[in-house]
Design an enzyme around this catalytic site. Sequence first.
Site, short mmCIF file in Angstrom:
data_model
loop_
_atom_site.label_atom_id
_atom_site.label_comp_id
_atom_site.label_asym_id
_atom_site.label_seq_id
_atom_site.Cartn_x
_atom_site.Cartn_y
_atom_site.Cartn_z
N GLU A 167 0.80 -1.23 0.00
CA GLU A 167 0.00 0.00 0.00
C GLU A 167 0.83 1.28 0.00
OE1 GLU A 167 -3.58 -2.48 0.54
OE2 GLU A 167 -1.47 -2.72 0.90
N TYR A 169 3.45 2.01 1.87
CA TYR A 169 4.04 2.37 3.16
C TYR A 169 5.56 2.15 3.14
CZ TYR A 169 -0.66 2.90 5.12
OH TYR A 169 -1.94 3.31 5.38
N ARG A 217 2.49 -8.75 4.22
CA ARG A 217 1.57 -8.12 3.27
C ARG A 217 2.38 -7.63 2.09
NH1 ARG A 217 -3.22 -5.35 4.70
NH2 ARG A 217 -4.31 -4.63 2.83
N HIS A 255 -1.59 4.06 -1.74
CA HIS A 255 -2.63 5.03 -1.38
C HIS A 255 -2.67 6.22 -2.33
CE1 HIS A 255 -4.16 3.07 2.10
NE2 HIS A 255 -3.03 3.10 2.76
N GLN A 347 -18.33 5.22 4.27
CA GLN A 347 -18.81 6.45 4.90
C GLN A 347 -18.58 6.50 6.41
OE1 GLN A 347 -22.85 7.51 3.71
NE2 GLN A 347 -22.48 6.70 1.67
#
Length: 683
Positions: A167, A169, A217, A255, A347
């Site tokens: 992701e 990181y 991951r 991201h 949300q």
Amino acid sequence: MIAPYPHLLAPLDLGFTRLPNRVLMGSMHTGLEDGRRHFPAMAAYFAERARGGVGLMVTGGFAPNIEGWTKPFAGTLATSAAARRHRLVTDAVHAEGGRIALQILHTGRYGYHPLCVAPSRIKSPISPFAPRELSARGIERQIRAFVRCAKLAREAGYDGVEVMGSEGYFINQFLVTHTNQRNDQWGGPYENRMRLPVEIVGRVREAVGADFIIIYRLSMLDLIPDGSSWPEAVMLAKAITQAGATIINTGIGWHEARVPTIATSVPRGAFAWVTKKMRSELRAAGITVPLVTSNRINTPEVAEQLLADGCADMVSLARPLLADADFVAKAQAGRAGDINTCIACNQACLDHVFHNRLATCLVNPRAGHETVLLIRPAPQRRRFAVVGAGPAGLAAATTLAGRGHEVDLYEAADRIGGQFNMAKEIPGKEEFGETLRYFTGRLAATGVRLHLRTKIGAEALLASKVDGVILATGVTPRDPRIPGQDGPNVLSYIDVLLHRKPVGRRVAIVGAGGIGFDVAEFLVTPPGHSPTLNLHEWLAEWGVADPGEVRGGVVRPQPAPPARQVTLLQRKSGRLGKGLGKTTGWIHRASLQMKQVEMIGGVNYERITPEGLLVTYGEKRQDGQLIECDTVVLCAGQLPQRELQAPLQAAGVEVHLIGGAHEAAELDARRAIDQGTRLAARL
């Protein structure tokens, strides 16, 4: 009798331990990690999911040191004192027979604080802070911090750790030249760039011993230009396995990538093919490490099919276990229809986290609030009338009846759902229909008396002798009072979405809130061609490619031609869609831009003519322009419907307003379901 979901519910032998099924609760930051005062709530949150049968859970990310913080004073595990506090969580999980791993998350240049570090001094587009470039000694300190964190996790009672290497990181930042421009032993050739994760996993394994789960991951699809190539990803997977990883989990997208990966518009199981590709590579090399596939797996049927197809050995579910802690138990009992399905709206989970609020779930407000939102049997049976069977009314009625109250639910339409019946018609929001399916089952299970096609009045409610009335009567469209709006070329959003009235080839939409964006998406998509329901179309539309053919797995998007020419307008100046969800608004804007929707702000609506919509600009109402169109669609906001409130209160009846009837500003299903549930929990 054949057990339901034989692949999903099969145990998984890891050698030193055995998982009861193939469900991994993927890591998801909830905010409970960021303060010791939240640990009792975090313990209850994970214990409830362990009780629900999850095979293995992973916490939200904990930094191994302050440089790895997501934000100042975020969750960190760096001392024995902190490890002792975690015992509250691990003991609660183990008391329920569950297993839990702690995710070690170092954000690197994604850290939202001035102490962030990275392989090179290259600022992230999602953080205002430029990172400090680490020296070789500084990199060694970071590795030792990972090892210390893993040892402390074992000391704290965790069954394992997940090393977050995807992701975008910290670890991921070392792997690609996009963020690693070093020329020492930690940069340059890929063998150097991949040293960091291999060193971390190898040293962690040495420190924690052989009987401790290490999940890695791994970013299998970066979705950024100059991301990892497929041979590099495979090389890393093999090296990580040799270094001591127990399980390899799939990471998809950085991201900063401009491809949605977990929103509701992403097809179910959209990236399982990538995990399958990696699994085939490893199996061909004789490597049998279990692989986990991830992203948009929200039903047992989808999970079972992916496992049966050989895509992976486990499936990762994060938000689906926010939506329903008993997901696995219900699947085991053959009650999949009773699962409260995650609709991937973001949300109340991700949007909350990005606003520094505790995460919860739109369809399950108890998630993350198990210690404060208690649904207990009512001390005394009372009789209630709930008026309106939209999300707020459904939540209130089923919660009241589930507690033992007598409930009548009145709905003027011929079906339940209210505004959700329009939301589920929007391409990319088909999942909203799952919530109505769930509530249909809950109405029957809790014994709510449902009265459809019943527009009940105050006199009838008074005659029914109820103890209280809950008004969930929703909203009515606001009248924008534009001269000419009564013409035959003008429709409301209800006409378009619910009644399916014909719409011309050229359309002007008045109002660019959430409904305006939804109507635009509906109108530019050809009927029956939602990319969400067709993986091949969706991948092409967003430019996702096979990483074996294109480095990073991203190419130029190839959207289908729009079905109509649409202009989206708003009175406010500035960017349209500013009030959309924090983590999904960019997706809606990008989708409409790909469909050539023109977006115009700062307009005054002067009048509607047979030729189109006449607008002017600014306070001085200058520069008149005719937006030529065949149809004008009004999406100019809503007003609450409360006509029953005054006569009922005048007669002394206990009246409660929830949902749109309480506040109509930008229809908010999250607030509606939360209000309905919380009110019903205390009555």
